[in-house]
Scaffold this motif. Structure first.
Motif, PDB file in Angstrom:
ATOM      1  N   ARG A  86       0.833  -1.204   0.000  1.00  0.00           N
ATOM      2  CA  ARG A  86       0.000   0.000   0.000  1.00  0.00           C
ATOM      3  C   ARG A  86       0.867   1.254   0.000  1.00  0.00           C
ATOM      4  O   ARG A  86       0.529   2.263  -0.606  1.00  0.00           O
ATOM      5  N   GLU A  87       2.005   1.162   0.705  1.00  0.00           N
ATOM      6  CA  GLU A  87       2.925   2.295   0.709  1.00  0.00           C
ATOM      7  C   GLU A  87       3.525   2.544  -0.674  1.00  0.00           C
ATOM      8  O   GLU A  87       3.782   3.678  -1.066  1.00  0.00           O
ATOM      9  N   ARG A  89       2.067   1.830  -3.574  1.00  0.00           N
ATOM     10  CA  ARG A  89       1.023   2.341  -4.468  1.00  0.00           C
ATOM     11  C   ARG A  89       0.854   3.845  -4.304  1.00  0.00           C
ATOM     12  O   ARG A  89       0.639   4.331  -3.196  1.00  0.00           O
ATOM     13  N   GLY A  90       0.939   4.537  -5.412  1.00  0.00           N
ATOM     14  CA  GLY A  90       0.690   5.973  -5.349  1.00  0.00           C
ATOM     15  C   GLY A  90       1.871   6.775  -4.842  1.00  0.00           C
ATOM     16  O   GLY A  90       1.897   7.981  -4.989  1.00  0.00           O
ATOM     17  N   MET A  95      -0.887   5.030 -10.810  1.00  0.00           N
ATOM     18  CA  MET A  95      -1.625   4.580 -11.976  1.00  0.00           C
ATOM     19  C   MET A  95      -2.684   5.576 -12.390  1.00  0.00           C
ATOM     20  O   MET A  95      -3.335   6.190 -11.549  1.00  0.00           O
ATOM     21  N   LEU A 104     -12.631   9.471 -10.705  1.00  0.00           N
ATOM     22  CA  LEU A 104     -12.677  10.410  -9.586  1.00  0.00           C
ATOM     23  C   LEU A 104     -13.973  10.159  -8.817  1.00  0.00           C
ATOM     24  O   LEU A 104     -15.022   9.911  -9.422  1.00  0.00           O
ATOM     25  N   PHE A 112      -9.649  17.965  -2.898  1.00  0.00           N
ATOM     26  CA  PHE A 112      -9.595  17.118  -1.706  1.00  0.00           C
ATOM     27  C   PHE A 112      -9.061  15.733  -2.048  1.00  0.00           C
ATOM     28  O   PHE A 112      -8.286  15.142  -1.295  1.00  0.00           O
ATOM     29  N   GLU A 116      -5.783  14.009  -0.574  1.00  0.00           N
ATOM     30  CA  GLU A 116      -5.844  12.702   0.063  1.00  0.00           C
ATOM     31  C   GLU A 116      -4.755  11.758  -0.405  1.00  0.00           C
ATOM     32  O   GLU A 116      -4.208  10.984   0.378  1.00  0.00           O
ATOM     33  N   ALA A 117      -4.467  11.807  -1.715  1.00  0.00           N
ATOM     34  CA  ALA A 117      -3.432  10.930  -2.268  1.00  0.00           C
ATOM     35  C   ALA A 117      -2.099  11.187  -1.567  1.00  0.00           C
ATOM     36  O   ALA A 117      -1.293  10.283  -1.390  1.00  0.00           O
ATOM     37  N   ALA A 120      -2.346  10.110   2.331  1.00  0.00           N
ATOM     38  CA  ALA A 120      -2.221   8.656   2.485  1.00  0.00           C
ATOM     39  C   ALA A 120      -0.768   8.244   2.664  1.00  0.00           C
ATOM     40  O   ALA A 120      -0.478   7.175   3.185  1.00  0.00           O
ATOM     41  N   HIS A 121       0.146   9.103   2.219  1.00  0.00           N
ATOM     42  CA  HIS A 121       1.557   8.759   2.352  1.00  0.00           C
ATOM     43  C   HIS A 121       2.272   9.709   3.298  1.00  0.00           C
ATOM     44  O   HIS A 121       3.465   9.977   3.163  1.00  0.00           O
ATOM     45  N   MET A 164      -6.474  13.723 -12.694  1.00  0.00           N
ATOM     46  CA  MET A 164      -6.006  12.374 -12.363  1.00  0.00           C
ATOM     47  C   MET A 164      -4.490  12.278 -12.491  1.00  0.00           C
ATOM     48  O   MET A 164      -3.826  11.644 -11.678  1.00  0.00           O
TER      49      MET A 164
END
Ligand SMILES: Nc1ncnc2c1ncn2[C@@H]1O[C@H](COP(=O)(O)OP(=O)(O)OP(=O)(O)O)[C@@H](O)[C@H]1O
Ligand SMILES: [Mg+2]
Lengths: 350, 298
Positions: A86-87, A89-90, A95, A104, A112, A116-117, A120-121, A164
């Motif tokens: 998960r870490e 990813r992104g 992607m 979206l 927002f 968030e993306a 998350a990290h 995106m």
């Protein structure tokens, strides 16, 4: 050349369907180098998307990666724990999907979602928020400051895809995978998005994996190409080599069916003759043989493996186009349906 | 007709530079629904009455003998007096508090219980789904009135315990709704995109799936309110509900039942208030369902 940033080895992904096991990705191996732009082309159903999803372990049920290695900086992504992948990813690999309309979240504000993306990290909120506006500017969304407040439905299709892309770039990933990022957009917007991706690839040095039906897109954006057919790589090489001198008959027919003038700006290539194979019951021997105008007896029974045919080119074919040209009159072929024109038939050549 | 509608929408969408958000769209559609609008006005009025009753009632709701027993409606006592001479209007106002607290309170708890269960079952599927679905079905199998009565009997008949008893017997619809919503939402591309961006499961469940299901949840909860209010009224009517001196519309009706022939207002007043309230919530639910239906764009 330095060691590749991503090494995929013998990747296999299967779907356990009611009808049986579908091997959507069947022994795929390739390298991706730092900052390069790699195209993956093939017809619908050839396994391009599943390959991409397998890299990040995002294959949906009832699919599963059943074998192989995905080495990212010498670490096998397939062996990581759920939290570890998960870490990745992104953050390291992100992607972008085909349809910006549906990728979206419709009820959350665009800005927002980009925030968030990053949250998350572990990026602090204020910093993420400030960076979102910068990112939207970077992907050339006009009036970025006010657009962050917009819901996705308030943006045009092209702007949504830009958003995106901004989200995909938010954590400065080393690899950006774009799965047909332009097919859902209209023609002029397609060209703009491709140009943007090309610029970002050059400016930011992120490696790009570009998945597409469209050989024209590959020509405009990529340095190397992988051609997939029925879950396998059938040819691999530099763009120059693939376009000038394709070795696999499938690549050759993909290029032949490409609209001739200025393909990037036109609709996707017409599909080639014959129907794509049923992955539940793939043909024996070479999977392309039922549709191949140059098949020989061996093609019916023996499965070809990727072999070197000249510098920087791998193709999985018993015949190859060099020989088809010399011996089977490929260049004069008008109708490329199996058996038509050249008169090459089963058993005729060795 | 259908074509004309579609065309009108498209051009509207193109011309309007700033489209309204989902919620203001829904509000616009809700206002166009007469019944829902009237229902909303009634409910706002009811809420105001319940709030006013916190600080003011015409008489003390528990004051006995301030009017002749069974007194019919009059200028001094608009809704008359009950069997021991208490002012019915004052008691009705306090009863509105009870009904609203029970109705809204149960649904908030039902959401708090049902939504996470539905999210987990729908998102993870597999054995977790099987277990949770089994539990849901077991709860559907139990006779709710009996269990609620037993619970209130064991725990004691306080307002809180009544709410708990209703939630325990009525959370399953919400869980099942949320499970279905989750199952279809989890296949949507934006969920895949969220996973691809490294979002944690909790974020995906509560940050992405839940807000997309908010419309159906609100509709379901709105229909749940009158069901809970009726349930409470029924328990109170049977005497296992809210305890004296706190009035509930159910217990007020129950008090008057023996005097139905010569003082019908004691039963009628709370019954009519109850019916109107149930009706209003149902009309509002209908209106919300139409207004929040994503397929309906007008
Ligand atoms: N959810 C699924 N269930 C069963 N089989 C699936 C599923 N998703 C993909 N497949 C199988 O995997 C194969 C490859 O699919 P994939 O989506 O990778 O194709 P693609 O090359 O990306 O095609 P397209 O160009 O249409 O996107 C399909 O032909 C199908 O047989
Ligand atoms: Mg695809």
């Amino acid at each position: 050349m330095a060691t590749p940033i991503l090494q995929v080895r013998d990747l296999r992904t299967q779907f356990m369907t009611d009808g049986g096991i579908v091997t959507a990705v069947d022994g795929v191996s390739f390298d991706l180098h730092q900052g390069e732009s790699l195209g993956i082309v093939g017809e619908s159903g050839s396994g391009k998307s599943v390959t991409a999803l397998s890299l990040l372990r995002l294959v949906p049920d009832p699919g599963r990666v059943v074998g192989g290695k995905v080495l990212f900086k010498n670490q096998d992504l397939l062996q990581l724990t759920d939290d570890e992948i998960r870490e990745v990813r992104g953050r390291d690999i992100s992607m972008i999907f085909q349809d910006p309309q549906s990728s979206l979240n419709p009820v959350l504000r665009t800005g927002f979602q980009i925030d968030e993306a990053m949250l998350a990290h572990g990026r602090p909120k204020a910093e993420a928020h400030a960076r979102t506006v910068d990112l939207l500017k970077q992907v050339r969304i006009p009036a970025a400051e006010s657009r962050v407040k917009d819901f996705p439905h308030q943006l045009s299709g092209g702007m949504r895809q830009r958003a995106m892309i901004a989200m995909g770039l938010s954590n400065a990933p080393q690899i950006l995978i774009a799965d047909e990022p332009t097919t859902a957009l209209d023609v002029t917007v397609q060209a703009q998005i491709l140009e943007l991706l090309g610029d970002l690839n050059r400016e930011l040095g992120a490696a790009v994996i570009m998945i597409t039906h469209n050989m024209g897109v590959v020509a405009g954006l990529c340095t190397r190409v992988i051609v997939m057919y029925a879950g396998q790589i059938v040819e691999q090489g530099t763009v120059e080599q693939i376009f000038a001198n394709p070795q696999h008959p499938y690549t050759w027919s993909l290029l032949r069916s490409m609209p001739r003038v200025d393909a990037v700006r036109h609709e996707r290539l017409r599909s080639i003759e014959g129907i794509a194979p049923d992955l539940l019951h793939p043909p024996a021997g070479c999977r392309f043989h039922p549709r191949c105008p140059f098949r020989i007896e061996k093609c019916y029974t023996d499965e070809p493996v990727l072999e070197e045919h000249g510098p920087d080119n791998l193709a999985a074919c018993w015949v190859t186009m060099d020989r088809a040209r010399k011996e089977m009159g490929a260049d004069d072929l008008v109708d490329i349906r199996p058996g038509a024109g050249s008169g090459v038939h089963k058993g005729q050549v060795k | 007709m259908a074509t004309a509608t579609t065309t009108a929408q498209v051009s509207e969408a193109e011309i309007l530079p700033e489209q309204q958000t989902l919620w203001s769209d829904a509000w616009r559609r809700l206002k166009r629904n007469r019944l829902a609008l009237v229902a909303t006005i009634y409910l706002v009025f009811l809420i105001v009455v319940a709030l006013v009753a916190l600080v003011y009632t015409p008489y003390r709701m528990s004051a006995v003998g301030i009017a002749p027993t069974y007194a019919p409606p009059s200028a001094a006592h608009w809704f008359g007096a009950d069997s021991i001479g208490r002012d019915v209007l004052s008691r009705l106002m306090v009863g509105a508090q009870v009904s609203l607290i029970v109705g809204v309170g149960t649904q908030l708890l039902v959401i708090a219980v049902g939504v996470p269960i539905g999210l987990l079952a729908g998102y993870y599927r597999g054995w977790l789904d099987s277990v949770l679905t089994f539990i849901i079905n077991v709860f559907y199998g139990i006779p709710d009135l009996l269990v609620a009565m037993i619970m209130v009997f064991l725990l004691g008949p306080s307002l809180t315990n009544i709410i708990v008893a209703i939630v325990v017997t009525r959370w399953m619809d919400m869980a099942r709704l949320m499970r279905g919503q989750t199952m279809s939402l989890r296949e949507r591309e934006f969920i895949e995109a969220a996973r691809a961006s490294g979002a944690k499961p909790a974020r995906i469940l509560f940050g992405h799936i839940f807000p997309n299901a908010l419309g159906p949840i609100i509709v379901q909860a709105t229909f749940g309110v009158p069901a809970a209010i009726l349930f409470e009224a029924f328990l109170s009517f049977l005497g296992v509900g809210v305890q004296p001196p706190t009035p509930s519309w159910g217990s007020m009706a129950s008090d008057g039942i023996s005097a139905l022939e010569y003082a019908p207002h004691i039963v009628l007043v709370p019954s009519i208030a109850l019916s109107l309230t149930l009706l209003a919530f149902n009309f509002l639910g209908d209106g919300l369902r139409d207004a929040l239906d994503p397929r309906q764009k007008r």
